[in-house]
Design an enzyme around this catalytic site. Structure first.
Site, PDB file in Angstrom:
ATOM      1  CG  ASP A  34      -1.893   1.107   1.315  1.00 56.81           C
ATOM      2  OD1 ASP A  34      -1.620   2.187   0.742  1.00 56.81           O
ATOM      3  OD2 ASP A  34      -2.943   0.924   1.945  1.00 56.81           O
TER       4      ASP A  34
ATOM      5  CE1 TYR B 170      -8.066  12.565  -8.162  1.00 60.52           C
ATOM      6  CE2 TYR B 170      -8.996  14.163  -9.693  1.00 60.52           C
ATOM      7  CZ  TYR B 170      -8.204  13.052  -9.447  1.00 60.52           C
ATOM      8  OH  TYR B 170      -7.540  12.436 -10.490  1.00 60.52           O
TER       9      TYR B 170
ATOM     10  CE  LYS C 286      -3.499  12.972  -9.274  1.00 67.24           C
ATOM     11  NZ  LYS C 286      -2.706  11.706  -9.276  1.00 67.24           N
TER      12      LYS C 286
END
Length: 287
Positions: free
Chosen positions: A34, A123, A127
């Protein structure tokens, strides 16, 4: 060249694995580690000793990011920082995938690599944070912004990509409403993978916009999907307000492949040509 490919079982990852077959690709998935586990990530990648670390992983459930802010930043920013540090320690090139959602959609012309980002959502912000970390930490990197991805393996994290979802709804005879006030450039992952391979063969490090050419609304895209598939769907246009989504989407997030063009490297087809090739492929496969 040995390439560590993270997210190898995703729709872009699968196409990259295929396109980069001339290289020694070491595929990694969530089963291997992960990316939020920084120590495990470092141990596994360092053992592979890659010359390139190509990361396609992201937390890209746009609406869910609004509710899971910490998770969004863990995956889209802090994990990205860790990978940049690993790449530096291995003297490896970092390849990172970002998004058109770093822009606010208020432009009236396509965004170039020189345009100022102004994200509207968690989001997009997470990013963009990842982008800043790559650009400030990584010594050798390709940072690639793209948009609206669809590919033959589907989008595993979202239960199928947009094209597959539209076709499934039509075959179930559902009434379909698609927004007609958000414009971008849907991009075929096979075309994107081929373009990444071409860029990776150079030393032109830095930021690139890579999408198929042209632009359309999601309604126009869906309509073309049905035309190509020969399906008479119950499709009508609607507005963004109709869905009342938690995250705000940019109304216009068209990217211009300006740097690719300036370097004579742009190989991206028009979105309608790429979509035709994709739809023909999946229909032949019985999807």
């Amino acid at each position: 060249m040995k390439i560590a490919l993270l997210g190898a079982n995703g729709q872009l990852g699968r196409d990259l694995h295929q396109v980069l077959s001339d290289h020694l690709v070491v595929p990694f998935t969530r089963d291997d580690f992960d990316v939020r586990d920084h120590a495990r990530t470092r141990a596994v990648i360092s053992q592979a000793l890659p010359a390139v670390i190509l990361n396609t992983t992201a937390y890209h459930r746009v609406d869910d990011c609004e509710l899971n802010v910490e998770l969004a930043y863990q995956v889209n920013a802090l994990a990205v920082l860790n990978l940049a540090r690993i790449a530096n320690d291995l003297d490896a090139v970092r390849v990172h995938i970002s998004t058109d959602y770093v822009f606010d959609g208020k432009a009236e012309a396509p965004y170039t690599e020189e345009s100022r980002p102004m994200p509207l959502s968690i989001y997009g912000n997470s990013k963009l944070a990842g982008e800043h970390l790559v650009r400030s930490i990584a010594r050798k990197y390709f940072l690639i912004r793209t948009s609206g991805l669809y590919g033959k393996s589907g989008s595993r994290g979202r239960g199928g990509n947009f094209v597959e979802t539209m076709l499934a709804k039509a075959r179930n005879r559902e009434r379909i409403k698609v927004v007609n006030d958000q414009q971008s450039t849907p991009t075929y992952t096979l075309d994107l993978a081929r373009q990444i391979a071409a860029v990776l063969a150079t030393s032109h490090y830095g930021l690139f916009h890579i999408t198929n050419a042209g632009f359309c609304s999601w309604y126009e895209f869906a309509r073309r999907v049905f035309e190509l598939a020969g399906i008479d769907a119950d499709l009508t246009p609607t507005t963004s307000e109709f869905y009342k989504s938690p995250a705000i989407r940019p109304r216009y997030s068209v990217l211009e492949n300006a740097r690719l063009k300036s370097l004579g490297l742009d190989r991206m087809r028009h979105w309608s040509e790429a979509l035709a090739a994709y739809v023909v492929g999946i229909c032949r496969g019985g999807l």
